[in-house]
Design an enzyme around this catalytic site. Structure first.
Site, short mmCIF file in Angstrom:
data_model
loop_
_atom_site.label_atom_id
_atom_site.label_comp_id
_atom_site.label_asym_id
_atom_site.label_seq_id
_atom_site.Cartn_x
_atom_site.Cartn_y
_atom_site.Cartn_z
N HIS A 189 1.97 8.45 -6.80
CA HIS A 189 2.74 7.68 -5.83
C HIS A 189 4.17 7.40 -6.29
CE1 HIS A 189 -1.20 7.33 -4.26
NE2 HIS A 189 -1.55 6.20 -4.83
N ASP B 26 -1.58 12.43 -1.09
CA ASP B 26 -0.96 11.30 -1.77
C ASP B 26 -0.66 10.33 -0.64
OD1 ASP B 26 0.87 9.42 -2.72
OD2 ASP B 26 1.43 10.74 -4.36
N HIS B 27 -1.49 9.31 -0.50
CA HIS B 27 -1.41 8.53 0.75
C HIS B 27 -0.08 7.80 0.90
CE1 HIS B 27 -2.76 5.09 -1.68
NE2 HIS B 27 -2.37 4.32 -0.70
C1 BG6 Z 1 -4.61 4.27 -5.03
C2 BG6 Z 1 -4.99 3.83 -6.41
O1 BG6 Z 1 -4.15 5.59 -5.03
O2 BG6 Z 1 -3.59 3.42 -4.51
C3 BG6 Z 1 -5.44 2.41 -6.40
O3 BG6 Z 1 -6.03 4.66 -6.91
C4 BG6 Z 1 -4.43 1.51 -5.74
O4 BG6 Z 1 -5.74 1.94 -7.71
C5 BG6 Z 1 -4.01 2.09 -4.39
O5 BG6 Z 1 -5.04 0.25 -5.55
C6 BG6 Z 1 -2.87 1.30 -3.78
O6 BG6 Z 1 -2.63 1.73 -2.47
P1 BG6 Z 1 -1.89 0.81 -1.45
O7 BG6 Z 1 -1.67 1.66 -0.26
O8 BG6 Z 1 -2.76 -0.37 -1.19
O9 BG6 Z 1 -0.60 0.38 -2.12
#
Ligand code: BG6
Length: 516
Positions: free
Chosen positions: A266, A203-204
């Site tokens: 997230h 989960d980045h």
């Molecule tokens: C991803 C989603 O996990 O997170 C995307 O699948 C989204 O749809 C992205 O755009 C957003 O990541 P960040 O780090 O740019 O907020």
């Protein structure tokens, strides 16, 4: 292009500097799905950035596996271009050359036994020639439908057998299923092949500095924790807003929608870190225990009436964004003109614990909104008594503590202050902490941190199966009601802040969404 690895020491890294993070031991990473966007824009650049920071071992090797008719040289060129375009740190020829020595490509289909046998041979050669020590991480950046085949192949070719001396790990990108049932299936499938300690679910958001700082802010200070409860907090708003549309991801996104794409993972992770009790330690087990505890206390709207009242869903219509005319979701390439997929979702969740009783957590996410911003706003109750003339506090709002996850990372505290002059007029002001001004160290990209943690075998920032299952338990009842409605989500103009029903949902509670 098999070459013996030399002992290479990154000149940028001073081994006496104790603040520097650990360096990964001998290993390789195999990426499945190297032709995808995530690989090009995030994974390959993050690997280079780690190399550039001196955090990869000298013999580190990167193996791409895909159908494409490439050889190792072609794949090396793809990595090179991705690094040049997307890496965070400056391009340095000597770092690149060293990394390039360990790049290999294996061509094949996921159901092709021979291709996996070749992969096994390739990894064996790398162990011998580059000293990767039999330690291999398999990164599945592929559609979930392909998971069973790849896992079966890894098992068949003996690639997931942890030998005791060497480790084998699997990295799984979301979606972790599309509901509780499919998540359970996926977890058991992965569990048949890899032991729980070898499974790293990405989960980045957990790799972001500002998200980790939530723990430091809450538990390293005396200032915040005493007021972090229902005695002082009125409500919490967690927002993940994007200005971009679905882009080239129609195939993945349509049918999934905003809630499954972002809230299930997230935003519920952000909720868990904001609301959980203090863990006994930052040991992965203790951290996960507290997150799971709070997620299991979340009360979710279940029947149609509650879902109608406490959720909102929208779909972007054509509009203007940054002075450019943009198409609506239904006009995007690859999207069915009758799609009922939501691109905006808002939910109100309650947490049934002593700390949070009666404090709503409002979560919202959407594409093509006013701007790209992610924040957690803890909004406090009004002072119980204001010994001022009514007119003096007309412009005084609620105190708030806002964790700015991105962009412009930092924390803002909003409170009332006297307007200079003869009257006692009080107006909201902001006190800011900004990463850019307070630290000279740049924040690594989330994927740098997470890939390094996989190689180090450090699991704290990876949700385990229980958290994933609890998150689906929260979302499933809402999705079920939405699914049964079969109606089009409410349209909102691109570049605005979502559908009117989301504002109505807040207004019903006497509150408004923040305009970040
Ligand atoms: C991803 C989603 O996990 O997170 C995307 O699948 C989204 O749809 C992205 O755009 C957003 O990541 P960040 O780090 O740019 O907020």
């Amino acid at each position: 292009m098999v070459q013996t690895s030399t002992t290479w020491v990154n000149p940028l890294r001073d081994p006496r500097d104790k603040r520097l993070p650990l360096i990964a031991g001998p290993c390789s990473v195999v990426i499945f799905g190297v032709t995808g966007d995530l690989s090009r824009k995030k994974l390959m650049p993050a690997i280079y950035d780690l190399a550039n920071r001196g955090l990869l071992p000298p013999g580190f090797s990167l193996v791409g596996f895909a159908r494409r008719d490439w050889n190792s040289h072609d794949f090396g060129q793809v990595v090179h271009d991705a690094v040049k375009q997307y890496a965070r740190t400056p391009f340095r020829e000597e770092v690149w050359q060293h990394l390039a020595e360990g790049i290999r490509f294996v061509q094949g289909e996921f159901d092709d036994d021979a291709a996996f046998d070749t992969l096994a041979v390739t990894l064996g050669e790398l162990d011998l020639t580059r000293g990767t020590g039999g330690n291999h991480a398999f990164y599945l950046s592929i559609p979930p439908g392909a998971f069973p085949t790849v896992l079966r192949q890894l098992h068949r070719s003996g690639l997931c057998a942890d030998t005791g001396e060497a480790w084998r790990r699997v990295v799984i990108e979301k979606p972790f299923g599309h509901d509780l049932e499919s998540a359970l299936e996926l977890n058991s499938l992965v569990g048949e092949v890899f032991p729980p300690s070898s499974v790293f679910r990405i989960d980045h958001y957990l790799g972001k500095e500002t998200v980790q700082n939530l723990l430091a802010m809450r538990f390293a200070n005396q200032l915040f924790e005493p007021i972090w409860n229902s005695n002082y907090v009125d409500h919490v708003q967690i927002t993940q807003a994007e200005d971009i549309g679905v882009g080239g991801r129609a195939g993945y996104y349509d049918g999934i929608g905003a809630a499954r794409d972002v809230i299930q993972n997230h935003l519920l992770q952000l909720l868990a870190l904001t609301a959980m009790e203090e863990p006994v330690s930052f040991d992965p087990k203790d951290l996960r225990t507290e997150k799971a505890k709070v997620l299991s206390a979340v009360r979710t709207p279940t029947d149609a009436a509650a879902v109608g009242r406490d959720t909102a869903r929208g779909q972007y219509a054509a509009g203007w964004q940054g002075g450019v005319k943009v198409p609506g979701y239904l006009e995007e390439d690859g999207i069915s003109p009758s799609s009922t997929t939501e691109t905006y979702a808002a939910v109100k969740l309650m947490i049934d614990t002593r700390r949070w009783a009666g404090v709503p957590f409002y979560l919202r996410t959407g594409k093509r909104l006013g701007k790209r911003v992610t924040e957690i706003a803890v909004v406090f109750k009004r002072a119980p008594h204001l010994p001022f003339a009514h007119t003096d506090t007309e412009e005084l709002g609620s105190n708030a503590l806002v964790i700015r996850v991105q962009p412009d990372e930092g924390i803002t505290i909003r409170f009332g202050s006297k307007v200079p002059g003869p009257s006692m007029e009080v107006r909201d002001v902001n006190m800011d902490f900004s990463y850019g001004q307070s630290f000279t160290e740049a924040s690594p990209e989330a994927y740098e941190r997470l890939i390094l943690d996989v190689l180090l075998g450090e699991p704290s920032l990876f949700p385990q199966d229980e958290e994933v299952e609890l998150s689906w338990k929260i979302l499933d009842p809402i999705e079920k009601v939405w699914g049964s409605m079969k109606t089009q989500p409410e349209p909102y103009l691109s570049g605005t802040w979502g559908p009117p029903s989301a504002d109505v949902m807040m207004a019903r509670d006497g509150r408004t969404w923040r305009r970040p």
